[in-house]
Design a protein around this motif. Structure first.
Motif, PDB file in Angstrom:
ATOM      1  N   LEU A  56       0.837  -1.203   0.000  1.00  0.00           N
ATOM      2  CA  LEU A  56       0.000   0.000   0.000  1.00  0.00           C
ATOM      3  C   LEU A  56       0.870   1.250   0.000  1.00  0.00           C
ATOM      4  O   LEU A  56       0.541   2.250  -0.657  1.00  0.00           O
ATOM      5  CB  LEU A  56      -0.936  -0.005   1.205  1.00  0.00           C
ATOM      6  CG  LEU A  56      -1.962   1.128   1.258  1.00  0.00           C
ATOM      7  CD1 LEU A  56      -2.890   1.105   0.040  1.00  0.00           C
ATOM      8  CD2 LEU A  56      -2.786   1.061   2.547  1.00  0.00           C
ATOM      9  N   GLY A  57       1.985   1.207   0.717  1.00  0.00           N
ATOM     10  CA  GLY A  57       2.915   2.333   0.702  1.00  0.00           C
ATOM     11  C   GLY A  57       3.427   2.623  -0.690  1.00  0.00           C
ATOM     12  O   GLY A  57       3.545   3.787  -1.102  1.00  0.00           O
ATOM     13  N   ALA A  58       3.749   1.567  -1.436  1.00  0.00           N
ATOM     14  CA  ALA A  58       4.195   1.750  -2.818  1.00  0.00           C
ATOM     15  C   ALA A  58       3.065   2.276  -3.700  1.00  0.00           C
ATOM     16  O   ALA A  58       3.259   3.176  -4.527  1.00  0.00           O
ATOM     17  CB  ALA A  58       4.727   0.430  -3.372  1.00  0.00           C
ATOM     18  N   ASP A  59       1.849   1.735  -3.493  1.00  0.00           N
ATOM     19  CA  ASP A  59       0.711   2.146  -4.322  1.00  0.00           C
ATOM     20  C   ASP A  59       0.325   3.600  -4.101  1.00  0.00           C
ATOM     21  O   ASP A  59      -0.118   4.284  -5.040  1.00  0.00           O
ATOM     22  CB  ASP A  59      -0.496   1.254  -4.019  1.00  0.00           C
ATOM     23  CG  ASP A  59      -0.333  -0.161  -4.552  1.00  0.00           C
ATOM     24  OD1 ASP A  59       0.501  -0.366  -5.456  1.00  0.00           O
ATOM     25  OD2 ASP A  59      -1.039  -1.060  -4.065  1.00  0.00           O
ATOM     26  N   VAL A  60       0.481   4.086  -2.875  1.00  0.00           N
ATOM     27  CA  VAL A  60       0.083   5.466  -2.580  1.00  0.00           C
ATOM     28  C   VAL A  60       0.884   6.461  -3.397  1.00  0.00           C
ATOM     29  O   VAL A  60       0.402   7.566  -3.696  1.00  0.00           O
ATOM     30  CB  VAL A  60       0.205   5.736  -1.057  1.00  0.00           C
ATOM     31  CG1 VAL A  60       0.269   7.228  -0.755  1.00  0.00           C
ATOM     32  CG2 VAL A  60      -0.988   5.114  -0.322  1.00  0.00           C
ATOM     33  N   LEU A  61       2.080   6.096  -3.809  1.00  0.00           N
ATOM     34  CA  LEU A  61       2.864   7.004  -4.654  1.00  0.00           C
ATOM     35  C   LEU A  61       2.148   7.308  -5.960  1.00  0.00           C
ATOM     36  O   LEU A  61       2.324   8.388  -6.536  1.00  0.00           O
ATOM     37  CB  LEU A  61       4.247   6.422  -4.928  1.00  0.00           C
ATOM     38  CG  LEU A  61       5.267   6.512  -3.796  1.00  0.00           C
ATOM     39  CD1 LEU A  61       6.593   5.922  -4.231  1.00  0.00           C
ATOM     40  CD2 LEU A  61       5.453   7.965  -3.352  1.00  0.00           C
ATOM     41  N   SER A  62       1.331   6.372  -6.443  1.00  0.00           N
ATOM     42  CA  SER A  62       0.577   6.640  -7.674  1.00  0.00           C
ATOM     43  C   SER A  62      -0.460   7.730  -7.447  1.00  0.00           C
ATOM     44  O   SER A  62      -0.712   8.564  -8.326  1.00  0.00           O
ATOM     45  CB  SER A  62      -0.107   5.360  -8.172  1.00  0.00           C
ATOM     46  OG  SER A  62       0.846   4.401  -8.566  1.00  0.00           O
ATOM     47  N   ALA A  63      -1.066   7.741  -6.262  1.00  0.00           N
ATOM     48  CA  ALA A  63      -2.019   8.798  -5.938  1.00  0.00           C
ATOM     49  C   ALA A  63      -1.315  10.135  -5.762  1.00  0.00           C
ATOM     50  O   ALA A  63      -1.834  11.188  -6.165  1.00  0.00           O
ATOM     51  CB  ALA A  63      -2.795   8.427  -4.670  1.00  0.00           C
ATOM     52  N   VAL A  64      -0.129  10.110  -5.169  1.00  0.00           N
ATOM     53  CA  VAL A  64       0.670  11.336  -5.061  1.00  0.00           C
ATOM     54  C   VAL A  64       1.011  11.858  -6.450  1.00  0.00           C
ATOM     55  O   VAL A  64       0.906  13.062  -6.731  1.00  0.00           O
ATOM     56  CB  VAL A  64       1.953  11.081  -4.246  1.00  0.00           C
ATOM     57  CG1 VAL A  64       2.845  12.323  -4.242  1.00  0.00           C
ATOM     58  CG2 VAL A  64       1.610  10.674  -2.813  1.00  0.00           C
ATOM     59  N   TYR A  65       1.392  10.953  -7.327  1.00  0.00           N
ATOM     60  CA  TYR A  65       1.719  11.324  -8.702  1.00  0.00           C
ATOM     61  C   TYR A  65       0.525  11.987  -9.392  1.00  0.00           C
ATOM     62  O   TYR A  65       0.683  12.958 -10.143  1.00  0.00           O
ATOM     63  CB  TYR A  65       2.160  10.080  -9.470  1.00  0.00           C
ATOM     64  CG  TYR A  65       2.550  10.313 -10.905  1.00  0.00           C
ATOM     65  CD1 TYR A  65       3.833  10.743 -11.229  1.00  0.00           C
ATOM     66  CD2 TYR A  65       1.642  10.110 -11.934  1.00  0.00           C
ATOM     67  CE1 TYR A  65       4.203  10.957 -12.550  1.00  0.00           C
ATOM     68  CE2 TYR A  65       2.000  10.332 -13.258  1.00  0.00           C
ATOM     69  CZ  TYR A  65       3.273  10.752 -13.551  1.00  0.00           C
ATOM     70  OH  TYR A  65       3.635  10.980 -14.860  1.00  0.00           O
ATOM     71  N   ALA A  66      -0.682  11.486  -9.126  1.00  0.00           N
ATOM     72  CA  ALA A  66      -1.884  11.996  -9.781  1.00  0.00           C
ATOM     73  C   ALA A  66      -2.188  13.443  -9.408  1.00  0.00           C
ATOM     74  O   ALA A  66      -2.698  14.209 -10.225  1.00  0.00           O
ATOM     75  CB  ALA A  66      -3.083  11.105  -9.454  1.00  0.00           C
ATOM     76  N   VAL A  67      -1.869  13.830  -8.168  1.00  0.00           N
ATOM     77  CA  VAL A  67      -2.235  15.180  -7.714  1.00  0.00           C
ATOM     78  C   VAL A  67      -1.061  16.147  -7.678  1.00  0.00           C
ATOM     79  O   VAL A  67      -1.271  17.358  -7.538  1.00  0.00           O
ATOM     80  CB  VAL A  67      -2.885  15.132  -6.305  1.00  0.00           C
ATOM     81  CG1 VAL A  67      -4.117  14.235  -6.307  1.00  0.00           C
ATOM     82  CG2 VAL A  67      -1.889  14.684  -5.232  1.00  0.00           C
ATOM     83  N   ALA A  68       0.160  15.641  -7.794  1.00  0.00           N
ATOM     84  CA  ALA A  68       1.345  16.469  -7.524  1.00  0.00           C
ATOM     85  C   ALA A  68       1.380  17.757  -8.336  1.00  0.00           C
ATOM     86  O   ALA A  68       1.672  18.853  -7.795  1.00  0.00           O
ATOM     87  CB  ALA A  68       2.606  15.650  -7.764  1.00  0.00           C
ATOM     88  N   ASN A  69       1.076  17.687  -9.614  1.00  0.00           N
ATOM     89  CA  ASN A  69       1.189  18.866 -10.457  1.00  0.00           C
ATOM     90  C   ASN A  69       0.163  19.936 -10.140  1.00  0.00           C
ATOM     91  O   ASN A  69       0.292  21.094 -10.574  1.00  0.00           O
ATOM     92  CB  ASN A  69       1.073  18.475 -11.942  1.00  0.00           C
ATOM     93  CG  ASN A  69       2.296  17.715 -12.427  1.00  0.00           C
ATOM     94  OD1 ASN A  69       3.368  17.807 -11.832  1.00  0.00           O
ATOM     95  ND2 ASN A  69       2.126  16.959 -13.502  1.00  0.00           N
ATOM     96  N   ASN A  70      -0.879  19.562  -9.390  1.00  0.00           N
ATOM     97  CA  ASN A  70      -1.959  20.521  -9.087  1.00  0.00           C
ATOM     98  C   ASN A  70      -1.922  21.031  -7.645  1.00  0.00           C
ATOM     99  O   ASN A  70      -2.809  21.776  -7.237  1.00  0.00           O
ATOM    100  CB  ASN A  70      -3.308  19.855  -9.347  1.00  0.00           C
ATOM    101  CG  ASN A  70      -3.466  19.399 -10.781  1.00  0.00           C
ATOM    102  OD1 ASN A  70      -3.062  20.100 -11.708  1.00  0.00           O
ATOM    103  ND2 ASN A  70      -4.040  18.223 -10.972  1.00  0.00           N
ATOM    104  N   LEU A  71      -0.922  20.645  -6.900  1.00  0.00           N
ATOM    105  CA  LEU A  71      -0.908  20.975  -5.470  1.00  0.00           C
ATOM    106  C   LEU A  71      -0.820  22.479  -5.214  1.00  0.00           C
ATOM    107  O   LEU A  71      -1.284  22.954  -4.157  1.00  0.00           O
ATOM    108  CB  LEU A  71       0.255  20.267  -4.773  1.00  0.00           C
ATOM    109  CG  LEU A  71       0.108  18.741  -4.627  1.00  0.00           C
ATOM    110  CD1 LEU A  71       1.395  18.127  -4.082  1.00  0.00           C
ATOM    111  CD2 LEU A  71      -1.086  18.400  -3.714  1.00  0.00           C
ATOM    112  N   ARG A  72      -0.265  23.238  -6.127  1.00  0.00           N
ATOM    113  CA  ARG A  72      -0.115  24.677  -5.908  1.00  0.00           C
ATOM    114  C   ARG A  72      -1.059  25.503  -6.766  1.00  0.00           C
ATOM    115  O   ARG A  72      -0.947  26.725  -6.810  1.00  0.00           O
ATOM    116  CB  ARG A  72       1.335  25.107  -6.177  1.00  0.00           C
ATOM    117  CG  ARG A  72       2.312  24.586  -5.146  1.00  0.00           C
ATOM    118  CD  ARG A  72       3.699  25.169  -5.369  1.00  0.00           C
ATOM    119  NE  ARG A  72       4.661  24.654  -4.405  1.00  0.00           N
ATOM    120  CZ  ARG A  72       5.964  24.943  -4.409  1.00  0.00           C
ATOM    121  NH1 ARG A  72       6.448  25.760  -5.347  1.00  0.00           N
ATOM    122  NH2 ARG A  72       6.765  24.450  -3.511  1.00  0.00           N
ATOM    123  N   ASP A  73      -1.965  24.873  -7.488  1.00  0.00           N
ATOM    124  CA  ASP A  73      -2.912  25.639  -8.332  1.00  0.00           C
ATOM    125  C   ASP A  73      -3.871  26.453  -7.474  1.00  0.00           C
ATOM    126  O   ASP A  73      -4.325  25.968  -6.438  1.00  0.00           O
ATOM    127  CB  ASP A  73      -3.702  24.668  -9.218  1.00  0.00           C
ATOM    128  CG  ASP A  73      -2.828  24.072 -10.308  1.00  0.00           C
ATOM    129  OD1 ASP A  73      -1.690  24.546 -10.460  1.00  0.00           O
ATOM    130  OD2 ASP A  73      -3.274  23.123 -10.962  1.00  0.00           O
TER     131      ASP A  73
END
Length: 376
Positions: A359-376
């Motif tokens: 699950l720790g490894a899988d959560v990185l995919s969710a981080v990847y999905a939102v990372a570019n929008n974190l400062r919008d």
């Protein structure tokens, strides 16, 4: 017959152990605290004889509902941990087991030893991507470790991950081990891409003192660290004090605080809907994060979890709430079960160290999905 908990993260008191069919045990309270639930002990018994171990103070533990439909873990080699027959009558937790070898360990969940913690830190330090930062000493004199992963730059987003504020929630550090394994894999495309524009700040164990002492929920002086984020002090909660100070120096764009839940047999996220700064931007990011996890792993679900705080009513002493409000960022508390994932049960192992790491490894995919929008 002999029972001992005189080792790293050990916790049990032997009240009576003369007859294999009538062993009485009790779990020790956290130091200077009434919390208790974590147990970890070693039994020297007679091979082929059923041993009936009764933990007689289970009904007064911190989370008595956590014993319902729970099965204890056992191991001969401290590597493979399997579930064993366990019953709870509302007062006493009874573990019945017939050893196949001369000695066997029992634990509330798969332990993550302080020795393994130190190995994890030193393993990560070998990567050219990692800076190992000493934040300060704990009350028992242990070191607080921070791993900075990626090349720091003001233009990059800052992703903070902390685990094991509650030391008995050892699945949290197994989660971190899995996450770090993927993040430091230079053949993982998502990890490589993430580290181009983001820096990860990871605290694998927020509570090393409580972990070694065999505590469930508190540090060396009985402080629940996840209620200290409004005003941490060096006297009561230096662990939080150091981490919050480092956060102030770097800023935070995404924060994940990793935990385990005694009662609920599910993996879930608790968000920050109740903090004053929470708005449509946070809500959209949160939904994208959850939707990604739902799409990539059956281990995650959104039907069961904690009651959502009403607007403006969040407890700002709790880490995820406090950090979200302080830095106007997306933040979650991620919870894993002590029992099993009821949506995907495993009779032999239940929720396990390996599943936590995955699950720790899988959560990185969710981080990847939102990372570019974190400062919008």
């Amino acid at each position: 017959m002999f029972i001992t908990a005189n080792f790293d993260s050990g916790n049990i008191d032997v009240i009576r152990a003369e007859d294999a069919t009538d062993i009485e045990l009790q779990i020790r309270r956290d130091n200077q605290s009434d919390f208790y639930q974590w147990f970890h002990f070693k039994l020297y018994g007679e091979v082929g004889t059923e041993h009936v171990m009764r933990i007689t103070n289970a009904g007064e533990s911190a989370y008595p509902d956590g014993w319902k439909e729970y099965s204890a873990l056992a191991s001969y080699d401290r590597e493979t941990w399997f579930r064993v027959p366990t019953q709870f009558d509302g007062k006493t937790l009874t573990i019945a087991y017939t050893p196949e070898q001369e000695s066997v360990y029992f634990a509330y969940f798969v332990p993550y030893s302080y020795e393994r913690h130190q190995d994890l830190i030193q393993w990560a330090q070998q990567s050219s991507l990692v800076e190992h930062v000493f934040l300060g000493p704990t009350l028992d004199g242990r070191d607080m470790n921070l791993l900075v992963i990626g090349e720091p730059d003001d233009s990059k987003r800052k992703i903070w991950v902390t685990a094991r504020q509650h030391p008995g929630e050892s699945m949290a550090e197994w989660f971190i081990e899995g996450m770090l394994g993927r993040l430091l894999d230079d053949e993982d495309g998502a990890a490589r891409k993430l580290l181009q524009n983001n820096v990860f700040y990871v605290v694998p164990n927020m509570n090393p003192d409580g972990s070694v002492r065999g505590h469930l929920r508190t540090n060396a002086v009985g402080t629940n660290l996840n209620r200290e984020w409004a005003e941490p002090t060096l006297e009561k909660s230096p662990e939080v004090y150091y981490v919050l100070k480092a956060m102030d120096e770097t800023g935070v764009d995404l924060y994940l605080d990793i935990h385990g839940d005694e009662n609920l047999p599910y993996n879930f996220l608790a968000g920050c809907e109740g903090v004053p700064c929470y708005n449509e931007r946070h809500d959209k990011l949160a939904q994208q994060f959850k939707d990604t996890l739902l799409a990539i792993t059956p281990e995650f679900q959104t039907e069961f979890g904690y009651e959502v705080d009403k607007p403006g009513e969040a407890n700002l002493t709790v880490a995820s709430n406090a950090v979200s409000e302080r830095f106007d960022c997306l933040a979650f508390t991620l919870e894993m079960p002590f029992k099993d994932n009821a949506n995907l049960p495993d009779e032999d192992f239940g929720w396990s160290a390996n599943r936590s790491a995955q699950l720790g490894a899988d959560v990185l995919s969710a981080v990847y999905a939102v990372a570019n929008n974190l400062r919008d």
